[in-house]
Design a protein around this motif. Structure first.
Motif, PDB file in Angstrom:
ATOM      1  N   TRP A 564       0.818  -1.212   0.000  1.00 33.75           N
ATOM      2  CA  TRP A 564       0.000   0.000   0.000  1.00 33.75           C
ATOM      3  C   TRP A 564       0.858   1.271   0.000  1.00 33.75           C
ATOM      4  CZ3 TRP A 564      -3.544  -3.237  -0.909  1.00 33.75           C
ATOM      5  CH2 TRP A 564      -3.864  -4.305  -0.078  1.00 33.75           C
ATOM      6  N   TYR A 607      -4.599   4.782   1.058  1.00 32.48           N
ATOM      7  CA  TYR A 607      -4.504   5.366   2.396  1.00 32.48           C
ATOM      8  C   TYR A 607      -5.422   4.625   3.378  1.00 32.48           C
ATOM      9  CZ  TYR A 607      -1.731   9.478   1.051  1.00 32.48           C
ATOM     10  OH  TYR A 607      -0.725  10.312   0.646  1.00 32.48           O
ATOM     11  N   THR A 608      -6.602   4.250   2.904  1.00 30.91           N
ATOM     12  CA  THR A 608      -7.535   3.511   3.769  1.00 30.91           C
ATOM     13  C   THR A 608      -6.939   2.173   4.182  1.00 30.91           C
ATOM     14  OG1 THR A 608      -9.421   4.541   2.660  1.00 30.91           O
ATOM     15  CG2 THR A 608      -9.861   2.559   3.945  1.00 30.91           C
ATOM     16  N   LYS A 609      -6.292   1.494   3.238  1.00 28.64           N
ATOM     17  CA  LYS A 609      -5.653   0.219   3.546  1.00 28.64           C
ATOM     18  C   LYS A 609      -4.558   0.393   4.599  1.00 28.64           C
ATOM     19  CE  LYS A 609      -7.748  -2.632   0.664  1.00 28.64           C
ATOM     20  NZ  LYS A 609      -8.517  -3.815   1.136  1.00 28.64           N
ATOM     21  N   ASP A 611      -4.806   2.461   7.022  1.00 30.55           N
ATOM     22  CA  ASP A 611      -5.485   3.024   8.187  1.00 30.55           C
ATOM     23  C   ASP A 611      -5.203   4.504   8.367  1.00 30.55           C
ATOM     24  OD1 ASP A 611      -6.667   0.607   8.881  1.00 30.55           O
ATOM     25  OD2 ASP A 611      -4.908  -0.038  10.004  1.00 30.55           O
ATOM     26  N   ASN A 612      -4.867   5.216   7.296  1.00 28.11           N
ATOM     27  CA  ASN A 612      -4.634   6.657   7.332  1.00 28.11           C
ATOM     28  C   ASN A 612      -5.869   7.342   6.754  1.00 28.11           C
ATOM     29  OD1 ASN A 612      -3.691   9.271   7.308  1.00 28.11           O
ATOM     30  ND2 ASN A 612      -1.685   8.740   6.476  1.00 28.11           N
ATOM     31  N   VAL A 613      -6.957   7.326   7.540  1.00 31.04           N
ATOM     32  CA  VAL A 613      -8.244   7.799   7.017  1.00 31.04           C
ATOM     33  C   VAL A 613      -8.266   9.311   6.827  1.00 31.04           C
ATOM     34  CG1 VAL A 613      -9.621   5.867   7.851  1.00 31.04           C
ATOM     35  CG2 VAL A 613      -9.136   7.757   9.386  1.00 31.04           C
ATOM     36  N   GLU A 643     -15.430   4.577   8.098  1.00 35.74           N
ATOM     37  CA  GLU A 643     -14.292   4.167   8.919  1.00 35.74           C
ATOM     38  C   GLU A 643     -14.084   5.136  10.078  1.00 35.74           C
ATOM     39  OE1 GLU A 643     -12.531   1.407   8.727  1.00 35.74           O
ATOM     40  OE2 GLU A 643     -13.737   0.723   7.025  1.00 35.74           O
ATOM     41  N   LYS A 644     -14.395   6.424   9.862  1.00 33.21           N
ATOM     42  CA  LYS A 644     -14.230   7.436  10.911  1.00 33.21           C
ATOM     43  C   LYS A 644     -15.445   7.506  11.834  1.00 33.21           C
ATOM     44  CE  LYS A 644     -12.365  11.446   9.743  1.00 33.21           C
ATOM     45  NZ  LYS A 644     -11.070  11.449  10.443  1.00 33.21           N
TER      46      LYS A 644
END
Length: 694
Positions: A564, A607-609, A611-613, A643-644
């Motif tokens: 990622w 970024y989602t993968k 975990d940097n939402v 996710e948030k």
């Protein structure tokens, strides 16, 4: 130094706590691995306590078909199932019977035999075998090379010696090095970890789906050690009792019998029938509603070809459950005896029912607050922690007799045989799926780019289809399936040689072109440290686009391989080059803008993968600033909001996405998940409001 210590920690003994509950099983690793929860293969933090059978295959946990007639649920209760005093057993769709030695046997349809019988230990071994694979998968994911994995299984107090032996039999058959601890000890250990300085007597009440346990635990050191600050705080279970057929499900059954006996349209409904099961699901929903509101009603669809509305009040519910209230009162009083407690801990879904809380308050006194410091994984957590200690409070099984060892070896061999058959059937299914996919691919290939090079394959493909759905295929061994697949691939390559040659030629040309582009790009660097960062040349649109697409394709490949971070870097470089286009015509501007949108959305997913939402949200906003009519952009940002846990914002975006792409299944599915979270949030708010305003 720190890296060395970390490596040493990974090689330490790993302990695993398992709490086999009525509806779900929880698994937690010990403190050497940060008390990590072992998730199921579906990513859930619990595994359904169920096993189902389909032909020659077994399905354990989340893959079990719990709505099917060939499924065994509530596996832990098989250890102490007593038909005569058990409300729930009348609703089991599977058959049970008691043996002469007071153990339970279940009858299912498996491997062509509709009267296959399994002992409770054999069925539990199937689930524990699945749990073991999940544990090993988690250890691999955490890069732990521990070879010494020890298991501790939590069990309710007052279980018979036979029940404990059956549980140990199941663990042995599943390949677990296991011991047993009573659940009050496990809960006490988890409580002490959360409150290490606790010095008080605590009443712990756990009402689960079908079982209730009550215990009194003294936390703190002995009086003579009270001033010795170096002494590790201790705890002692002063009393513990359980009721094997008292739980939240009893309320469902009480409501079921009430409606079945008072509503004429339900008088012919039987517990084990489909209508009976739907009615039970309806009373389960009504129970949850009455836990939040003083009265409520639910609609159950398709009961004898009609929809039925069930209505009740909390007062009626309390009256129906009076026998259960008396049983709970007696259980708490007999456990407490003359002891006084400083605090009351309640856990389990049953303790959320108003009349249950009222009973507890009546017994312990209204001045006591009902605390919920523990959760549904606490028993597994405490068991894992206790497995790390050499405590005299934990029973260690004596050397099994020759008879017990023989029984366990037979169970183990039977489990290994069935696991081998599972692997065989799964492999056969994979081969069959591969062959079916190839047949479908060839059927559609004639309409593709090189379809004219294919011969007439209709008879050939029809013959393959006939075999795949024949009795011969159903009865074939794995080796025979593999031979058939190899024969198919060889024959297909011969019949379609020109077609595959054209595809290969096209792939070779593409790879050669990419290699030449790479060499060309290397020459164009002209000694620069990093062309991607310092390239400010006024390149023609075609050449700049080639650089952008090269970075995009490399990013896609990195993303597919799970890299990622590197994929995100490549998407970012592609976007950087998108900003360097010059002298674009109006149509070119539209093309580059669309490309920027795509790159930003791909970057958001990367970024989602990771975990940097927050970064994912930033680039989603950038994509929508470029194109506010992109359904995919709204969908991606809704996913980030999900996710948030920003449910309202997620709903706004997914609603807009639905308007732009009405039939998109992914959008519809995310919308359903968002609605579920909003519903849970509303229920939580109602519950909080009811507590605040009575």
């Amino acid at each position: 130094m720190s890296n060395s210590n970390n490596n040493d920690d990974k090689k330490m003994k790993v302990t695993v706590g398992i709490d086999v509950g009525t509806e779900s099983t929880k698994v937690v690793l010990g403190s050497s691995l940060s008390c990590e929860i072992v998730r199921s293969e579906a990513g859930l933090h619990t595994t359904p306590t169920a096993v189902s059978f389909s032909g020659k295959l077994r399905h354990m946990g989340e893959t079990a078909n719990q709505k099917g007639s060939n499924c065994i649920i509530h596996l832990n209760r098989l250890l102490s199932l007593k038909e005569k005093d058990d409300l729930l057993s009348n609703f089991y769709t599977f058959q049970t019977q008691q043996t002469d030695n007071d153990t339970t046997v279940v009858t299912v349809d498996y491997n062509g035999d509709s009267n296959t019988q399994f002992s409770a230990s054999a069925v539990l071994a199937m689930l524990l075998g699945k749990i073991r694979l999940s544990v090993l998968g988690t250890l691999q994911r955490m890069q732990s090379d521990a070879t010494d994995v020890q298991y501790m299984l939590s069990i309710s107090p007052d279980n018979t010696t036979t029940s404990r032996e059956q549980l140990l039999d199941a663990a042995f058959a599943a390949g677990l090095d296991a011991r047993i601890v009573e659940s009050p000890m496990a809960y006490a250990s988890a409580y002490q970890r959360k409150f290490p300085q606790a010095n008080k007597t605590v009443l712990m009440i756990d009402m689960g789906h079908a079982q209730t346990s009550v215990s009194v635990v003294q936390f703190g050191t002995k009086e003579e050690q009270a001033e010795d600050k170096s002494t590790k705080p201790s705890f002692q279970v002063l009393a513990a009792k359980s009721h094997s057929s008292l739980g939240a499900a009893s309320v469902d059954v009480r409501l079921w019998h009430h409606f079945q006996s008072t509503m004429t349209q339900l008088k012919d409904v039987k517990p084990k029938s489909r209508a009976g099961q739907r009615l039970l699901a309806g009373t389960h929903k009504l129970k949850h509603l009455l836990s939040q509101l003083p009265e409520g009603s639910v609609t159950v669809e398709n009961i004898n070809d009609a929809d039925i509305t069930l209505s009740a009040t909390r007062t009626l519910l309390s009256e129906l459950c009076d026998p259960d209230a008396q049983a709970l009162t007696e259980l708490i009083q007999s456990t407490l005896a003359d002891q006084t407690v400083d605090a009351v801990e309640v856990l389990g879904g049953g303790c959320r029912i108003p009349w249950v809380q009222a009973v507890i308050q009546t017994v312990v006194g209204n001045e006591q607050t009902l605390s919920r410091s523990l959760d549904d994984t606490s028993a597994a957590l405490g068991a894992a922690l206790l497995a790390e200690e050499e405590s005299s409070n934990i029973s260690v099984e004596q050397q099994p007799s020759a008879q017990v060892l023989e029984r366990r070896q037979q169970l183990r061999q039977a489990e290994v045989t069935m696991a081998t058959l599972d692997a065989e059937e799964t492999a056969k299914a994979d081969i069959r799926n591969h062959m079916e996919a190839q047949v479908l691919e060839l059927r559609s290939a004639k309409h593709g780019k090189h379809g004219a090079l294919l011969p007439n394959l209709d008879d050939y493909l029809n013959g393959l289809d006939d075999w795949l759905f024949s009795e011969e295929c159903d009865n074939a061994t794995r080796e025979q399936m593999e031979a058939k697949r190899n024969e198919m691939e060889t024959s297909t390559k011969e019949k379609c040689a020109s077609y595959y040659a054209a595809i290969q030629k096209e792939q070779d040309a593409k790879e050669k072109e990419m290699e030449e582009e790479a060499k060309k790009a290397q020459l164009e660097k002209n000694g620069e440290e990093d062309e991607e960062d310092h390239d400010n040349r006024r390149l023609p649109k075609k050449r700049r686009m080639e650089i952008v697409m090269k970075n995009k394709e490399e990013a896609n490949e990195l993303f597919k391989d799970g890299n990622w971070r590197f994929a995100a870097a490549r998407y970012t470089k592609a976007l950087t080059h998108c900003a360097k286009f010059v002298d674009l015509a109006p149509d070119d501007v539209k093309e580059v803008t669309a490309l920027k949108v795509t790159l930003n959305l791909n970057l958001a997913l990367a970024y989602t993968k990771m975990d940097n939402v927050d970064q994912a949200l930033r680039v989603c906003n950038e994509a929508l600033s470029l194109d506010d009519t992109s359904a995919k952009a709204y969908y991606r940002r809704a996913s980030v909001f999900y996710e948030k846990k920003r449910w309202d914002d997620a709903k706004k975006d997914i609603t807009q996405a639905k308007k732009l792409a009405e039939n998109d299944k992914a959008i519809q599915k995310l919308g359903e998940r968002i609605e579920l979270q909003l519903k849970k949030q509303k229920q939580k708010e109602k519950k909080m409001a009811s507590k605040m305003f009575g």
